[in-house]
Design an enzyme around this catalytic site. Structure first.
Site, PDB file in Angstrom:
ATOM      1  N   MET B  30       0.844  -1.197   0.000  1.00 10.14           N
ATOM      2  CA  MET B  30       0.000   0.000   0.000  1.00 10.14           C
ATOM      3  C   MET B  30       0.881   1.249   0.000  1.00 10.14           C
ATOM      4  O   MET B  30       0.443   2.328   0.400  1.00 10.14           O
ATOM      5  CB  MET B  30      -0.930  -0.001   1.213  1.00 10.14           C
ATOM      6  CG  MET B  30      -1.851  -1.233   1.232  1.00 10.14           C
ATOM      7  SD  MET B  30      -3.411  -0.952   2.090  1.00 10.14           S
ATOM      8  CE  MET B  30      -2.829  -0.541   3.722  1.00 10.14           C
ATOM      9  N   HIS B  37       9.810  -3.595   3.293  1.00  8.30           N
ATOM     10  CA  HIS B  37       9.407  -3.766   1.894  1.00  8.30           C
ATOM     11  C   HIS B  37      10.628  -4.028   1.010  1.00  8.30           C
ATOM     12  O   HIS B  37      10.577  -4.828   0.079  1.00  8.30           O
ATOM     13  CB  HIS B  37       8.690  -2.505   1.381  1.00  8.30           C
ATOM     14  CG  HIS B  37       7.359  -2.243   2.021  1.00  8.30           C
ATOM     15  ND1 HIS B  37       7.103  -1.109   2.765  1.00  8.30           N
ATOM     16  CD2 HIS B  37       6.214  -2.965   2.029  1.00  8.30           C
ATOM     17  CE1 HIS B  37       5.846  -1.145   3.194  1.00  8.30           C
ATOM     18  NE2 HIS B  37       5.285  -2.260   2.763  1.00  8.30           N
ATOM     19  N   ASP B 150       2.916  -9.565   9.267  1.00  5.57           N
ATOM     20  CA  ASP B 150       1.468  -9.759   9.064  1.00  5.57           C
ATOM     21  C   ASP B 150       1.200 -11.259   8.941  1.00  5.57           C
ATOM     22  O   ASP B 150       0.792 -11.756   7.883  1.00  5.57           O
ATOM     23  CB  ASP B 150       1.021  -8.997   7.815  1.00  5.57           C
ATOM     24  CG  ASP B 150       1.342  -7.513   7.919  1.00  5.57           C
ATOM     25  OD1 ASP B 150       0.866  -6.873   8.870  1.00  5.57           O
ATOM     26  OD2 ASP B 150       2.089  -6.999   7.067  1.00  5.57           O
ATOM     27  N   SER B 186       4.358   0.722   8.158  1.00  6.55           N
ATOM     28  CA  SER B 186       4.001   2.052   7.650  1.00  6.55           C
ATOM     29  C   SER B 186       3.283   2.854   8.726  1.00  6.55           C
ATOM     30  O   SER B 186       3.371   4.074   8.766  1.00  6.55           O
ATOM     31  CB  SER B 186       3.096   1.905   6.429  1.00  6.55           C
ATOM     32  OG  SER B 186       3.745   1.131   5.443  1.00  6.55           O
TER      33      SER B 186
END
Lengths: 283, 283
Positions: B30, B37, B150, B186
């Site tokens: 996102m 990342h 996650d 984030s």
């Protein structure tokens, strides 16, 4: 014609075709093949380099009370019926492979799946969209073929393909009818000769509706009443629903327009039969 | 590096790669990119012929009360961060293209989506699985990369890929942590300096749990209590849940085994932060 039973083999064949840039037509069925399936297969043959016929009686699209266990399964007869059509692959997966241990994922088209047939078959369309997604992922067809007799199914699958950006063209072909007007359906096999004759009331009611619309009738409630009167004139037939609706949203309409879908479900004996017409070229 | 904004263009590029038999690594994000990342992107670069980074703040995975509208969007900064990684395509689709008019289809992994984070975010994982299915259908990646931070998301996506016969390898890479142990996220951007310091309580509680397990503790309720005590020692931190569960079914466990997932969610200021460890190599 080659019979494939494992997902791995089907994936390998499809992958080979894809790297050769060939087109693949998929006709997904539950077997118990008849003339209407043949019309899908023949069109798939014309349109594509290769044709895959899948036969899978999908447990998840039957309600617990429905006919999953008695649904007609006769591969020898199916093979006879398609003889000479020029099908490349008959894909006959096992339920245990299609639904791996611990299976938990569903694909659902909201709203459209709860209307019409979905009102009495609350899990049906989720079962259909989930299994069709699986078949699409395994075979990655260029085109997939469905019959207009199952109008709601076709509408839902088209919506799903657009929504999930599936690179497949959904081709919907006209309803094929027997000589007396009754739509071909695997479930006609459940009917006794007397019940089979009683089933004529379904196309007759739709023909009457069509004639009334051609004569200028546009009020949905009056057309519904006329269909209902015809169905109820047959003691063996039990009307489940009549829907007069917009053919993308399946929202009920009060006034019939060009493209309006007129669909019904009727129970006769052990069979639940569906049929529909579309109001076309209204002047 | 090429920026692609339309689905059609992305499909065309992916199709070209597929006909050339190239492998494609997809890193779905996102945006608001950070070091974690980068670890996904670098691994995707090693594993595949081509790497696609997708940036899409997916509206359907936010609950109505959540941070969709304030979620950090800064493409210039994202481009800076990935400079030199060797990404081939940055795919930045529009919400109106990803969710075409009349959109009604969802992909859902039942049971797994209602546990842990799903208990307080009832629509979240359905939003994730639906958008990931779309990305998979558009790009048809060979491999897709997700972070272990996650954990529940990774477990659900793996289950979905198996269940729907998606031909993609789901690669899950270890959680990347800042120097003080806090997992990169984030949403750390939402924290004030004081709150950011308070967030250290999260990895500290998990480190303590790990130490206790190494010392032989196997009773889940006792480990939960110890984690809770550490989190509650920090006035700025509000514990949402601690789960000690089996890592495929996400069923709560009473006794900790090898592979058991220990996951938690904590609110600090405007941020909802998650973290987890896995009980490994218990002797």
């Amino acid at each position: 014609m080659r019979v494939i039973k494992t997902l791995r083999e089907m994936q390998t064949v499809a992958k080979k075709w894809h790297t050769e840039n060939k087109t693949i037509g998929l006709v997904p069925t539950m077997g118990a093949l008849h003339t209407a399936h043949l019309s899908l297969l023949r069109k798939a043959k014309i349109d594509n380099d290769f044709v895959v016929l899948s036969i899978f009686v999908n447990p998840t699209q039957f309600e617990p009370s429905e006919d999953y266990h008695i649904y007609p399964r006769d591969l020898a007869r199916d093979l006879e019926i398609i003889d000479g059509v020029g099908i490349d692959i008959i894909f006959i997966p096992e339920a245990a492979d299609m639904y791996p241990s611990g299976f938990k994922t569903t694909v659902e088209v909201k709203e459209l799946s709860t209307r019409l047939c979905g009102a009495v078959r609350p899990n049906h369309f989720q079962g259909v969209t989930t299994v069709v997604t699986k078949l699409f992922n395994i075979i990655k067809p260029t085109r997939a073929y469905f019959g207009q007799k199952d109008a709601q199914q076709a509408i839902i699958i088209k919506r799903m393909a657009v929504d999930l950006h599936m690179e497949v063209e959904i081709v919907v072909l006209p309803t094929i009818r027997e000589e007396d007007g009754v739509a071909y359906s695997s479930r006609n096999l459940y009917l006794s000769p007397k019940e089979r004759q009683a089933a004529q009331v379904i196309p007759r009611s739709l023909e009457l509706a069509k004639a009334k619309i051609m004569q200028g009738e546009r009020v949905a409630s009056r057309i519904k009443q006329q269909i209902q009167d015809v169905i109820q004139s047959e003691p063996l037939a039990q009307l489940e629903y009549i829907s007069i609706c917009e053919p993308e949203s399946l929202s009920e309409l009060e006034i019939i327009n060009e493209g309006t879908l007129i669909a019904l479900a009727v129970r006769i004996g052990k069979a639940r039969l569906i049929d529909n017409i579309t109001a076309e070229e209204l002047s």
